[in-house]
Design a protein around this motif. Structure first.
Motif, PDB file in Angstrom:
ATOM      1  N   THR A 100     -90.368 -83.117  78.143  1.00  0.00           N
ATOM      2  CA  THR A 100     -91.133 -81.283  77.455  1.00  0.00           C
ATOM      3  C   THR A 100     -90.681 -81.407  76.451  1.00  0.00           C
ATOM      4  N   PRO A 101     -92.832 -81.165  75.396  1.00  0.00           N
ATOM      5  CA  PRO A 101     -92.384 -80.824  73.533  1.00  0.00           C
ATOM      6  C   PRO A 101     -91.522 -79.561  73.208  1.00  0.00           C
ATOM      7  N   LEU A 102     -91.388 -79.510  72.663  1.00  0.00           N
ATOM      8  CA  LEU A 102     -90.412 -78.054  71.518  1.00  0.00           C
ATOM      9  C   LEU A 102     -91.313 -76.809  72.014  1.00  0.00           C
ATOM     10  N   PRO A 103     -92.299 -76.557  71.857  1.00  0.00           N
ATOM     11  CA  PRO A 103     -93.113 -75.412  72.526  1.00  0.00           C
ATOM     12  C   PRO A 103     -92.776 -74.768  73.324  1.00  0.00           C
ATOM     13  N   ALA A 104     -92.828 -76.173  74.584  1.00  0.00           N
ATOM     14  CA  ALA A 104     -92.428 -75.632  75.979  1.00  0.00           C
ATOM     15  C   ALA A 104     -91.373 -75.042  76.320  1.00  0.00           C
ATOM     16  N   LEU A 105     -90.555 -75.932  75.474  1.00  0.00           N
ATOM     17  CA  LEU A 105     -89.026 -75.386  75.944  1.00  0.00           C
ATOM     18  C   LEU A 105     -88.550 -73.831  75.455  1.00  0.00           C
ATOM     19  N   ILE A 106     -89.118 -73.757  73.638  1.00  0.00           N
ATOM     20  CA  ILE A 106     -89.274 -72.234  73.382  1.00  0.00           C
ATOM     21  C   ILE A 106     -89.866 -71.758  74.263  1.00  0.00           C
ATOM     22  N   ASP A 107     -90.807 -71.675  74.954  1.00  0.00           N
ATOM     23  CA  ASP A 107     -91.386 -70.614  75.699  1.00  0.00           C
ATOM     24  C   ASP A 107     -90.981 -69.894  76.887  1.00  0.00           C
ATOM     25  N   LYS A 108     -90.162 -71.520  77.042  1.00  0.00           N
ATOM     26  CA  LYS A 108     -89.528 -71.176  78.605  1.00  0.00           C
ATOM     27  C   LYS A 108     -87.902 -70.984  78.306  1.00  0.00           C
ATOM     28  N   CYS A 109     -87.495 -71.250  77.872  1.00  0.00           N
ATOM     29  CA  CYS A 109     -86.028 -69.846  76.890  1.00  0.00           C
ATOM     30  C   CYS A 109     -86.564 -68.547  77.311  1.00  0.00           C
ATOM     31  N   ILE A 110     -87.581 -68.322  75.760  1.00  0.00           N
ATOM     32  CA  ILE A 110     -88.356 -67.008  76.278  1.00  0.00           C
ATOM     33  C   ILE A 110     -88.655 -66.270  77.061  1.00  0.00           C
ATOM     34  N   GLN A 111     -89.220 -67.099  78.016  1.00  0.00           N
ATOM     35  CA  GLN A 111     -89.655 -66.567  79.907  1.00  0.00           C
ATOM     36  C   GLN A 111     -88.233 -65.948  80.362  1.00  0.00           C
ATOM     37  N   SER A 112     -87.452 -67.427  80.046  1.00  0.00           N
ATOM     38  CA  SER A 112     -85.715 -66.482  81.016  1.00  0.00           C
ATOM     39  C   SER A 112     -85.456 -65.680  80.350  1.00  0.00           C
ATOM     40  N   ALA A 113     -85.435 -64.391  79.365  1.00  0.00           N
ATOM     41  CA  ALA A 113     -84.817 -63.541  78.839  1.00  0.00           C
ATOM     42  C   ALA A 113     -85.781 -62.130  79.775  1.00  0.00           C
ATOM     43  N   PRO A 114     -85.046 -61.147  79.151  1.00  0.00           N
ATOM     44  CA  PRO A 114     -85.804 -60.161  79.697  1.00  0.00           C
ATOM     45  C   PRO A 114     -86.830 -59.728  79.937  1.00  0.00           C
ATOM     46  N   ILE A 115     -87.594 -59.277  81.266  1.00  0.00           N
ATOM     47  CA  ILE A 115     -89.367 -59.192  80.405  1.00  0.00           C
ATOM     48  C   ILE A 115     -89.714 -58.194  79.210  1.00  0.00           C
ATOM     49  N   ASP A 116     -88.941 -56.950  79.382  1.00  0.00           N
ATOM     50  CA  ASP A 116     -89.309 -56.138  77.969  1.00  0.00           C
ATOM     51  C   ASP A 116     -88.498 -56.444  76.175  1.00  0.00           C
ATOM     52  N   THR A 117     -88.309 -57.669  76.789  1.00  0.00           N
ATOM     53  CA  THR A 117     -87.511 -58.430  75.283  1.00  0.00           C
ATOM     54  C   THR A 117     -89.110 -59.610  75.100  1.00  0.00           C
ATOM     55  N   ARG A 118     -89.250 -60.210  75.515  1.00  0.00           N
ATOM     56  CA  ARG A 118     -89.877 -61.119  75.170  1.00  0.00           C
ATOM     57  C   ARG A 118     -91.049 -60.944  74.386  1.00  0.00           C
ATOM     58  N   ARG A 119     -91.945 -59.557  73.899  1.00  0.00           N
ATOM     59  CA  ARG A 119     -92.719 -59.277  72.850  1.00  0.00           C
ATOM     60  C   ARG A 119     -91.722 -60.101  71.860  1.00  0.00           C
ATOM     61  N   ALA A 120     -90.682 -59.019  72.114  1.00  0.00           N
ATOM     62  CA  ALA A 120     -90.631 -58.779  70.004  1.00  0.00           C
ATOM     63  C   ALA A 120     -89.793 -60.701  69.723  1.00  0.00           C
ATOM     64  N   LEU A 121     -89.359 -61.146  71.167  1.00  0.00           N
ATOM     65  CA  LEU A 121     -88.757 -62.715  70.448  1.00  0.00           C
ATOM     66  C   LEU A 121     -89.961 -63.948  70.090  1.00  0.00           C
ATOM     67  N   TYR A 122     -90.850 -63.931  71.119  1.00  0.00           N
ATOM     68  CA  TYR A 122     -91.272 -64.214  70.745  1.00  0.00           C
ATOM     69  C   TYR A 122     -92.926 -63.998  69.408  1.00  0.00           C
ATOM     70  N   LYS A 123     -92.210 -62.419  68.610  1.00  0.00           N
ATOM     71  CA  LYS A 123     -92.889 -62.155  67.498  1.00  0.00           C
ATOM     72  C   LYS A 123     -91.586 -62.810  66.117  1.00  0.00           C
ATOM     73  N   ASN A 124     -90.105 -63.095  66.293  1.00  0.00           N
ATOM     74  CA  ASN A 124     -89.628 -63.214  65.851  1.00  0.00           C
ATOM     75  C   ASN A 124     -88.609 -64.492  66.158  1.00  0.00           C
ATOM     76  N   ILE A 125     -89.578 -65.892  65.434  1.00  0.00           N
ATOM     77  CA  ILE A 125     -88.630 -67.155  66.234  1.00  0.00           C
ATOM     78  C   ILE A 125     -87.932 -68.007  65.628  1.00  0.00           C
ATOM     79  N   VAL A 126     -87.323 -67.349  64.818  1.00  0.00           N
ATOM     80  CA  VAL A 126     -86.506 -67.971  63.587  1.00  0.00           C
ATOM     81  C   VAL A 126     -86.156 -69.137  63.719  1.00  0.00           C
ATOM     82  N   LEU A 127     -86.525 -70.350  62.665  1.00  0.00           N
ATOM     83  CA  LEU A 127     -86.325 -71.453  62.635  1.00  0.00           C
ATOM     84  C   LEU A 127     -84.656 -71.839  61.930  1.00  0.00           C
ATOM     85  N   SER A 128     -84.298 -72.889  61.864  1.00  0.00           N
ATOM     86  CA  SER A 128     -82.486 -73.279  61.704  1.00  0.00           C
ATOM     87  C   SER A 128     -82.389 -74.876  61.589  1.00  0.00           C
TER      88      SER A 128
END
Length: 212
Positions: free
Chosen positions: A80-108
């Motif tokens: 499973t590549p990293l982009p797919a993992l991030i997508d799966k993580c965001i998709q598991s969040a409440p639906i009304d928060t997903r757009r905000a999460l997609y445009k605020n992916i902070v690297l660390s």
């Protein structure tokens, strides 16, 4: 390369020469056509004897970072590549928060410091999101068009030490040692408390309100 120096040499090569490519096949072709342009040489000194040594760094420059995007080229146990993992993580969040999460992916972390890492991650994640939007539109026969989702990966000056920085900020607050909001339950434990209660004292975290 001396075995005893391999870990330190690999770390320095990773930091100095590795980069994220946009297309692994094209990158192989570039290296094959002009090897002298892309091959780097690492020179080191043996810690035990002081003797110099050298090794060439070729495909490894982009194959190292590629494990995060194409893990299947290294192992069949984890594909499973990293982009797919991030997508799966965001998709598991409440639906009304997903757009905000997609445009605020902070690297660390240090492994996000590869050249063009944030561009590759943003591109691959955008492909996944756009495919889902197109599938949703097709599902409704094109009568209802889903609103495009903005994807933005944030690269910032302190991303290499962001985890440590966040922990240090938390530890610098009075609430870390005693918090009225947590009914005077501390977020940390002293060495004396650990020695008195043992490892079980670390299984309850008042900050995250969880038991481990």
């Amino acid at each position: 390369m001396p075995p005893e120096d391999s870990f330190e040499a690999a770390r320095k090569v990773k930091e100095m020469y590795c980069y994220t490519c946009s297309d692994i096949v094209k990158e192989f072709n570039k290296h094959d056509k002009e090897p002298a342009k892309f091959i780097k040489q690492w020179r080191g000194i043996r810690l035990k004897t002081g003797a110099p040594y050298a090794c060439d760094i070729g495909y490894e420059r982009f194959l190292g970072p590629e494990v995060l995007f194409s893990p299947e080229i290294y192992t069949s146990d984890y594909i499973t590549p990293l982009p797919a993992l991030i997508d799966k993580c965001i998709q598991s969040a409440p639906i009304d928060t997903r757009r905000a999460l997609y445009k605020n992916i902070v690297l660390s972390g240090g492994s996000t410091m590869f050249k063009d890492f944030h561009r590759r991650l943003q591109r691959d994640l955008k492909k996944i999101v756009d495919a889902r939007v197109q599938a949703a539109t097709a599902h409704h026969g094109g009568d209802i068009k889903a609103k495009p989702v903005e994807v933005h990966v944030v690269s910032h000056p302190i991303q290499r030490f962001a985890v440590w920085f966040g922990g240090s900020v938390l530890a610098s607050t009075p609430e870390f040692f005693e918090s009225p909001q947590l009914l005077c339950v501390k977020a940390c434990h002293t060495k004396a408390e650990y020695e008195e209660h043992g490892a079980s004292i670390c299984r309850v975290n008042p900050v995250f309100k969880g038991m481990y």
